[in-house]
Design an enzyme around this catalytic site. Structure first.
Site, PDB file in Angstrom:
ATOM      1  N   ASP A  10       5.338  11.558  -1.345  1.00 32.79           N
ATOM      2  CA  ASP A  10       4.721  10.528  -0.523  1.00 32.79           C
ATOM      3  C   ASP A  10       4.497   9.348  -1.472  1.00 32.79           C
ATOM      4  O   ASP A  10       4.621   9.506  -2.696  1.00 32.79           O
ATOM      5  CB  ASP A  10       3.394  11.084   0.030  1.00 32.79           C
ATOM      6  N   LEU A  11       4.189   8.183  -0.947  1.00 32.47           N
ATOM      7  CA  LEU A  11       4.029   7.008  -1.818  1.00 32.47           C
ATOM      8  C   LEU A  11       2.548   6.647  -2.034  1.00 32.47           C
ATOM      9  O   LEU A  11       2.011   6.794  -3.134  1.00 32.47           O
ATOM     10  CB  LEU A  11       4.791   5.828  -1.198  1.00 32.47           C
ATOM     11  N   ASP A  12       1.912   6.170  -0.951  1.00 29.07           N
ATOM     12  CA  ASP A  12       0.539   5.656  -1.057  1.00 29.07           C
ATOM     13  C   ASP A  12      -0.418   6.778  -1.469  1.00 29.07           C
ATOM     14  O   ASP A  12      -0.569   7.758  -0.748  1.00 29.07           O
ATOM     15  CB  ASP A  12       0.090   5.091   0.306  1.00 29.07           C
ATOM     16  N   THR A  18      -1.929   2.420  -3.691  1.00 25.66           N
ATOM     17  CA  THR A  18      -1.876   1.542  -2.519  1.00 25.66           C
ATOM     18  C   THR A  18      -2.711   2.115  -1.373  1.00 25.66           C
ATOM     19  O   THR A  18      -3.060   1.379  -0.448  1.00 25.66           O
ATOM     20  CB  THR A  18      -0.413   1.340  -2.060  1.00 25.66           C
ATOM     21  N   ALA A 116       5.283   7.051   5.452  1.00 19.95           N
ATOM     22  CA  ALA A 116       5.198   6.507   6.813  1.00 19.95           C
ATOM     23  C   ALA A 116       5.046   4.992   6.800  1.00 19.95           C
ATOM     24  O   ALA A 116       5.069   4.349   7.855  1.00 19.95           O
ATOM     25  CB  ALA A 116       4.016   7.136   7.532  1.00 19.95           C
ATOM     26  N   ASP A 171      -1.039  13.252  -0.543  1.00 22.09           N
ATOM     27  CA  ASP A 171      -2.488  13.062  -0.706  1.00 22.09           C
ATOM     28  C   ASP A 171      -3.209  13.075   0.639  1.00 22.09           C
ATOM     29  O   ASP A 171      -4.429  12.973   0.672  1.00 22.09           O
ATOM     30  CB  ASP A 171      -2.794  11.728  -1.406  1.00 22.09           C
TER      31      ASP A 171
HETATM   32  C1  G6P Z   1       1.179   5.545   4.967  1.00 20.41           C
HETATM   33  C2  G6P Z   1      -0.261   5.383   4.540  1.00 20.41           C
HETATM   34  C3  G6P Z   1      -1.111   4.945   5.694  1.00 20.41           C
HETATM   35  C4  G6P Z   1      -0.506   3.707   6.352  1.00 20.41           C
HETATM   36  C5  G6P Z   1       0.895   4.061   6.862  1.00 20.41           C
HETATM   37  C6  G6P Z   1       1.574   2.897   7.536  1.00 20.41           C
HETATM   38  O1  G6P Z   1       1.278   6.711   5.703  1.00 20.41           O
HETATM   39  O2  G6P Z   1      -0.764   6.608   4.042  1.00 20.41           O
HETATM   40  O3  G6P Z   1      -2.402   4.652   5.225  1.00 20.41           O
HETATM   41  O4  G6P Z   1      -1.291   3.266   7.434  1.00 20.41           O
HETATM   42  O5  G6P Z   1       1.655   4.469   5.742  1.00 20.41           O
HETATM   43  O6  G6P Z   1       1.786   1.876   6.592  1.00 20.41           O
HETATM   44  P1  G6P Z   1       2.288   0.434   6.941  1.00 20.41           P
HETATM   45  O7  G6P Z   1       2.519  -0.187   5.580  1.00 20.41           O
HETATM   46  O8  G6P Z   1       3.550   0.574   7.717  1.00 20.41           O
HETATM   47  O9  G6P Z   1       1.221  -0.237   7.713  1.00 20.41           O
HETATM   48 MG    MG Z   2      -0.321   8.997   1.014  1.00 23.40          MG
END
Ligand code: G6P
Ligand code: MG
Length: 218
Positions: A10-12, A18, A116, A171
């Site tokens: 996953d990224l964030d 982020t 996502a 996470d």
């Molecule tokens: C990831 C994050 C979320 C975020 C979602 C959509 O899943 O964990 O916190 O809301 O992405 O991100 P975006 O950049 O498309 O609004």
């Molecule tokens: Mg995440």
């Protein structure tokens, strides 16, 4: 024994903080709507789509908005998030993440990204790591948010690896559920209380020792 063939990140909140920028931007929007968004409530927003996150905040405040207004609010939050991210330096990547990716590659393990976020590609470019991944799946390519397994199944497909041979780093509670629903193993990054469904929990991605992958052989 079947060795792990791919690791999907996953990224964030896993590669870079982020997740905190998402929280700051949502908190600011929630405040405008008269909702005081707590860190605990924010856990529910992790891993889910932008619109779903907004809907959770609206439900916390008992607020109803038209689709047009919702679109405007989601765009507002996103413009703040993008402002934070554009000021981010490549050095903000979590310590040890690049080294972990290189060690995994050295073992012949494929590397995927499954976020996502519709901003995922921008973020990995800003961190100068876009070339590290054998496959990237972001929020523009999926119909269902985590905890639905779609994003991880698509990543495995793009990597040419069976789901059972993949390990996911996540996470978010919704992300852990999505990985398990995809038939993958999952390393939770964060609190073991929050992520108790994961097969293993570490507090930071860089802490992971690749010898621990043996625990995931099937
Ligand atoms: C990831 C994050 C979320 C975020 C979602 C959509 O899943 O964990 O916190 O809301 O992405 O991100 P975006 O950049 O498309 O609004
Ligand atoms: Mg995440």
């Amino acid at each position: 024994m079947n060795p792990v063939k791919a690791v999907i990140f996953d990224l964030d909140g896993v590669i870079v903080d982020t997740a905190h920028y998402h929280f700051l931007a949502w908190k600011r929007l929630a405040k405008e709507l008269g909702v005081d968004l707590t860190e605990q409530q924010n856990e529910r927003l992790k891993g889910v789509s932008r619109m779903r996150s907004l809907e959770i905040i609206l439900s916390l405040g008992g607020i109803t908005l038209s689709d047009h207004e919702k679109e405007k609010m989601a765009n507002r939050k996103n413009s703040w998030f993008v402002d934070y991210v554009e000021r981010m330096a490549p050095e903000e990547i979590f310590p040890g993440v690049k080294q972990l990716i290189h060690e995994l590659k050295g073992k012949g393990i494929k590397i995927g990204l499954a976020s996502a976020s519709k901003n995922a590609k921008t973020v990995i470019q800003l961190l100068h790591i876009q070339n590290e991944f054998d496959a990237v799946v972001d929020g523009t390519m999926i119909t269902h948010s985590k905890p639905h397994p779609e994003i991880f199944l698509l990543a495995a497909h793009k990597l040419g690896v069976e789901p059972k041979d993949c390990v996911v780093f996540e996470d978010a509670e919704a992300g852990v559920e999505a990985a398990l629903a995809a038939g993958m193993k999952c390393v939770g990054v964060g609190s073991s209380e929050q992520l108790h469904k994961a097969n293993k929990v570490i507090s930071k991605t860089g802490e992971f020792k690749i010898s621990a992958l043996e625990e995931f052989q099937v």
